[in-house]
Design a protein around this motif. Structure first.
Motif, short mmCIF file in Angstrom:
data_model
loop_
_atom_site.label_atom_id
_atom_site.label_comp_id
_atom_site.label_asym_id
_atom_site.label_seq_id
_atom_site.Cartn_x
_atom_site.Cartn_y
_atom_site.Cartn_z
N SER A 20 -7.83 -1.64 -10.91
CA SER A 20 -7.32 -0.92 -9.75
C SER A 20 -7.58 -1.72 -8.48
CB SER A 20 -8.00 0.45 -9.64
OG SER A 20 -9.34 0.27 -9.22
N GLY A 61 -4.40 0.21 -4.37
CA GLY A 61 -5.01 1.32 -3.61
C GLY A 61 -6.04 0.90 -2.58
N LEU A 64 -2.91 0.02 0.25
CA LEU A 64 -1.96 1.08 0.59
C LEU A 64 -1.45 1.79 -0.66
CD1 LEU A 64 0.72 0.87 3.33
CD2 LEU A 64 1.43 1.69 1.09
N ARG A 65 -1.45 3.12 -0.60
CA ARG A 65 -0.81 3.93 -1.64
C ARG A 65 0.38 4.63 -1.02
NH1 ARG A 65 -6.02 5.30 -3.75
NH2 ARG A 65 -6.27 4.23 -5.73
N GLY A 66 1.53 4.52 -1.67
CA GLY A 66 2.75 5.08 -1.10
C GLY A 66 2.62 6.55 -0.75
N ALA A 79 7.68 3.78 1.32
CA ALA A 79 6.21 3.73 1.26
C ALA A 79 5.75 3.12 -0.05
CB ALA A 79 5.65 5.15 1.43
N ASP A 80 6.43 3.46 -1.15
CA ASP A 80 6.07 2.89 -2.45
C ASP A 80 6.39 1.39 -2.52
OD1 ASP A 80 4.88 5.08 -3.60
OD2 ASP A 80 6.71 5.80 -4.58
N GLY A 83 3.51 -0.12 -1.06
CA GLY A 83 2.40 -0.10 -2.02
C GLY A 83 2.54 -1.22 -3.05
N THR A 87 0.10 -4.64 -4.07
CA THR A 87 -0.37 -5.14 -5.37
C THR A 87 -0.13 -6.64 -5.51
OG1 THR A 87 1.65 -4.83 -6.70
CG2 THR A 87 0.23 -2.91 -6.45
N GLY A 139 3.29 -5.84 -8.67
CA GLY A 139 4.46 -5.01 -8.36
C GLY A 139 4.63 -3.81 -9.28
N GLY A 142 7.88 -2.05 -10.59
CA GLY A 142 8.98 -2.50 -9.75
C GLY A 142 9.79 -1.35 -9.18
N ASN A 143 9.40 -0.13 -9.51
CA ASN A 143 10.14 1.05 -9.05
C ASN A 143 9.25 2.02 -8.32
OD1 ASN A 143 12.86 0.68 -10.40
ND2 ASN A 143 11.47 0.46 -12.12
N TYR A 145 7.85 5.72 -7.05
CA TYR A 145 7.49 6.97 -7.75
C TYR A 145 6.69 6.71 -9.04
CZ TYR A 145 10.47 9.44 -4.49
OH TYR A 145 11.03 9.95 -3.35
N THR A 147 3.19 4.45 -10.82
CA THR A 147 1.88 3.90 -10.47
C THR A 147 1.65 2.62 -11.27
OG1 THR A 147 0.76 5.00 -12.27
CG2 THR A 147 0.92 6.23 -10.20
N THR A 148 0.60 1.92 -10.90
CA THR A 148 0.29 0.71 -11.67
C THR A 148 -0.31 1.07 -13.03
OG1 THR A 148 -1.77 0.51 -10.42
CG2 THR A 148 0.07 -0.85 -9.70
N ASP A 149 -0.81 2.28 -13.20
CA ASP A 149 -1.23 2.70 -14.55
C ASP A 149 -0.01 2.73 -15.47
OD1 ASP A 149 -3.87 2.91 -13.98
OD2 ASP A 149 -4.03 5.08 -14.26
N1 UDP Z 1 3.68 1.57 -6.83
C1 UDP Z 1 5.00 1.92 -7.10
N2 UDP Z 1 5.50 1.69 -8.34
C2 UDP Z 1 4.78 1.16 -9.35
C3 UDP Z 1 3.42 0.83 -9.09
C4 UDP Z 1 2.90 1.05 -7.83
O1 UDP Z 1 5.69 2.41 -6.23
O2 UDP Z 1 5.30 0.98 -10.46
C5 UDP Z 1 3.14 1.72 -5.46
C6 UDP Z 1 2.70 3.14 -5.16
O3 UDP Z 1 2.98 3.40 -3.79
C7 UDP Z 1 1.21 3.08 -5.38
C8 UDP Z 1 0.88 1.69 -4.88
O4 UDP Z 1 2.00 0.90 -5.29
O5 UDP Z 1 0.52 4.07 -4.66
C9 UDP Z 1 -0.39 1.09 -5.40
O6 UDP Z 1 -0.48 1.27 -6.79
P1 UDP Z 1 -1.59 2.24 -7.42
O7 UDP Z 1 -1.75 3.46 -6.58
O8 UDP Z 1 -1.23 2.45 -8.84
O9 UDP Z 1 -2.88 1.32 -7.31
P2 UDP Z 1 -4.38 1.60 -7.81
O10 UDP Z 1 -4.66 3.07 -7.68
O11 UDP Z 1 -4.44 1.16 -9.23
O12 UDP Z 1 -5.22 0.73 -6.93
#
Ligand code: UDP
Length: 244
Positions: A20, A61, A64-66, A79-80, A83, A87, A139, A142-143, A145, A147-149
């Motif tokens: 993360s 995160g 920035l988180r979208g 916003a996403d 985010g 990454t 990334g 790449g879309n 809505y 998350t990176t999970d």
């Molecule tokens: N994000 C996204 N699409 C994805 C992965 C990430 O739009 O497939 C954006 C989303 O805004 C997300 C931000 O990237 O809040 C950071 O990713 P994430 O919150 O998963 O990070 P982590 O909590 O693992 O640090």
């Protein structure tokens, strides 16, 4: 589960490690904490040193988180996108630190930006992995809505990884939040269905559903424990395994 490369040595031949953004900021409130990143990079290089192939999906995160900046004139998709760019910054830092730790590494981004890293393509990622490079995937999916999970599980499935290694701040999945409930105990092993029935929050719903569908094991362990990634690759150490 793979038994191909070095059966006595490694439990998983090809793994996807989810790191993360928050893990990269160490004790800081925002951004990157270089000594922490160096430690994670060393752990990743050591995990690759076992002979396993190692891909990493990095979050954003810490920057920035979208969902938390959308609103008041900034739409969620934009916003996403921001985010996802966060990454990429993290991935470049991690790539550099992995190389400093002595392992070749390549960043591949789901959002093409060829002047700073390679665009993600499944075949390219797979080729780098089979040549012993640690592949840092930026990334997310790449879309917007997502998350990176979800990105981590998606890439693990398409790259035919043997497991998703979810590095967190806790050394596994507990019966309750161990910070709030001192009687909470750690699960050693769970099925995906048990995790769902017990409503254990291991990953967001989309990511978990995909892992269940793809029958992908998820290993949850603490990134704070040095050597934890190598331990997870070797099928040992403190962790929870979620597997069919
Ligand atoms: N994000 C996204 N699409 C994805 C992965 C990430 O739009 O497939 C954006 C989303 O805004 C997300 C931000 O990237 O809040 C950071 O990713 P994430 O919150 O998963 O990070 P982590 O909590 O693992 O640090």
């Amino acid at each position: 589960m793979s038994q191909s490369a070095e059966p006595q040595e490694i439990h998983y031949r090809r793994v996807l490690v989810k790191v993360s953004g928050e893990a990269l900021m160490g004790s800081e409130a925002f951004g990157l904490h270089w000594p922490t990143i160096e430690g994670i990079a060393r752990d990743l290089a050591d995990a690759r040193g076992t002979g396993a192939e190692v891909a990493v999906v990095v979050g954003g995160g810490n920057i920035l988180r979208g969902a938390s900046v959308a609103g008041r004139g900034l739409d969620r998709a934009t916003a996403d996108h921001m985010g996802m760019l966060a990454t990429v910054m993290n991935a470049l830092a991690l790539e550099k630190a992995i190389e400093e730790a002595g392992s070749p590494a390549r960043t591949l981004s789901a959002i093409p930006m060829p002047t700073i890293c390679e665009p993600y393509a499944r075949q390219t990622a797979s080729r780098h992995l089979s040549r012993g490079r640690i592949v840092v995937l930026a990334g997310g999916t790449g879309n917007p809505y997502f998350t990176t999970d979800t990105g981590a599980v998606l890439r693990a499935a398409e790259l035919e990884c043997d497991a998703v290694m979810k590095a967190t701040n806790v050394d596994g999945v507990y019966t309750a939040d161990p910070k709030l409930d001192p009687t909470a105990t750690r699960y050693e092993r769970l099925t995906h269905d048990e995790a769902l029935t017990k409503d254990l929050k291991i990953m967001d719903a989309a990511a978990f559903a995909l892992a269940r569908e793809a029958k992908l094991p998820i290993i949850v362990f603490s990134i704070r424990q040095p050597g934890a990634i190598e331990d997870a690759v070797r099928g040992r150490g403190r962790s929870t395994t979620v597997a069919p």
